[in-house]
Scaffold this active site. Structure first.
Site, PDB file in Angstrom:
ATOM      1  N   LYS A  52      -6.047  -2.703 -10.905  1.00 34.24           N
ATOM      2  CA  LYS A  52      -5.438  -1.569 -10.219  1.00 34.24           C
ATOM      3  C   LYS A  52      -5.276  -0.393 -11.181  1.00 34.24           C
ATOM      4  O   LYS A  52      -5.572   0.754 -10.840  1.00 34.24           O
ATOM      5  CB  LYS A  52      -4.089  -1.987  -9.610  1.00 34.24           C
ATOM      6  N   GLN A  96       3.870  -6.324  -8.371  1.00 37.77           N
ATOM      7  CA  GLN A  96       2.888  -7.391  -8.171  1.00 37.77           C
ATOM      8  C   GLN A  96       3.586  -8.696  -7.782  1.00 37.77           C
ATOM      9  O   GLN A  96       4.487  -9.150  -8.473  1.00 37.77           O
ATOM     10  CB  GLN A  96       2.059  -7.588  -9.463  1.00 37.77           C
ATOM     11  N   ASP A 119       2.070  -0.362  -0.990  1.00 32.27           N
ATOM     12  CA  ASP A 119       1.615  -1.702  -0.615  1.00 32.27           C
ATOM     13  C   ASP A 119       1.848  -1.959   0.875  1.00 32.27           C
ATOM     14  O   ASP A 119       1.357  -2.944   1.418  1.00 32.27           O
ATOM     15  CB  ASP A 119       2.361  -2.771  -1.437  1.00 32.27           C
TER      16      ASP A 119
END
Ligand code: NAD
Length: 291
Positions: A52, A96, A119
């Site tokens: 990412k 994460q 997200d």
């Protein structure tokens, strides 16, 4: 059989974003900035976050990686998220997953401001998505939509079978595929660990999204000729022949199933790169929203 090639499509998405970011810079506008939080030393999480951060550099975004030890307290993590929420320069925040057991995933997700929730896991983002309002879609299902659209896969009136009902993949992709717009308008069946007659249901599917996390679960005798298959699964399986000691397996027995498909995603190189491309799209949108 045609491949739904996530490497090619994600590169196309990133090339577009890079050009748009350069244009923003030329116009003196803010450059998108993603903050990523990584806790502990989980190998898979390290790899995902590294990809990412690398993708941010590729498209010209700023990124900030914040690392915490496995034993970070929930309070300290929430404090950092609150700081990032208030930092104007940060457009998107991702934490994460999975988190260590002593930290509440739900609390963390709900702490992130919905306008920075790139997200797409915040209940407000999910609610907006369900109601068809502008929202940050969860990255993996959004990436799947981008891929279907890139290959102009017909979805209207098709029977889509989604295997898995998690909040990050199965549930949201089932809602997105039933939306009254392209790529959508599918008749969707959601299957899960309590589903009876899974094989019979899959045999009726025009499109199958496999997101259950069981390597090579979907076999050739479970699908009909011409089916479109999106394999979301990523499982590390011990493999002595690999330098890393493992290989990555999807939820579909690719070798057996692929010959029956009109389109299928490979693993790796299918949904994985699309997830990152979708995250970049969301981060760009979060930045644009501040203009
Ligand atoms: P999860 O464990 O949260 O959910 C799995 C789902 O599968 C559950 O809803 C469960 O009911 C269902 N299931 C389990 N066994 C089943 C069975 N025998 N028959 C039918 N349904 C069954 O998993 P998740 O987070 O949704 O992830 C699924 C897979 O996708 C994992 O391999 C994960 O690593 C992968 N993943 C990949 C990406 C990507 O970017 N490619 C992103 C997220 C997740």
């Amino acid at each position: 059989m045609n491949l739904l090639d996530g490497k090619i499509v994600s590169q196309a998405v990133k090339d577009r974003l890079k050009a748009q970011t350069e244009e923003r810079m030329l116009n003196g506008k803010k450059v998108p900035h993603l903050a990523a939080i990584l806790i502990g030393n989980n190998g898979a999480s390290e790899t995902y976050v590294a990809s990412k951060v690398k993708s941010c550099a590729e498209v010209g975004f700023k990124s900030t990686l914040i690392r915490f030890d496995e034993d970070v307290t929930e309070q300290n993590l929430i404090f950092k998220l609150t700081e990032l929420n208030e930092d104007f320069d940060i457009d998107g925040i991702l934490v994460q997953l999975p988190l260590p057991k002593h930290i509440s995933e739900q609390k963390v997700i709900e702490t992130i401001y919905p306008e920075k929730d790139v997200d797409g896991f915040h209940p407000e983002s999910v609610g907006r998505m369900v109601q068809g309002l502008p929202a940050y879609y969860p990255a993996t299902p959004y990436g799947i939509l981008l891929m279907l659209a890139h290959y102009k896969i017909e979805t209207k009136g098709k029977h889509a079978v989604v295997i898995g009902r998690s909040n990050i993949v199965g549930r949201p992709i089932s809602i997105m595929l039933s939306k009254n717009e392209y790529p959508g308008n599918c008749t969707v069946t959601v299957c899960h660990s309590h589903t009876h007659n899974l094989k019979e249901i899959c045999l009726q599917a025009d499109i199958i999204v496999a997101a259950l996390g069981i390597p090579e679960f979907l076999k050739a005798d479970m699908v009909k000729e011409g089916v479109v298959i999106v394999d979301v699964g990523i499982t590390r399986v011990i493999d002595e022949t690999k330098k890393s000691g493992f290989s990555i397996k999807g939820d579909v027995d690719f070798k057996e199933v692929a010959p029956k498909c009109s389109f299928i995603t490979p693993v790796p190189g299918g949904v994985g790169p699309m997830t990152i491309a979708a995250l970049m799209m969301n981060t760009f949108k979060a930045c644009e929203a501040k203009d």
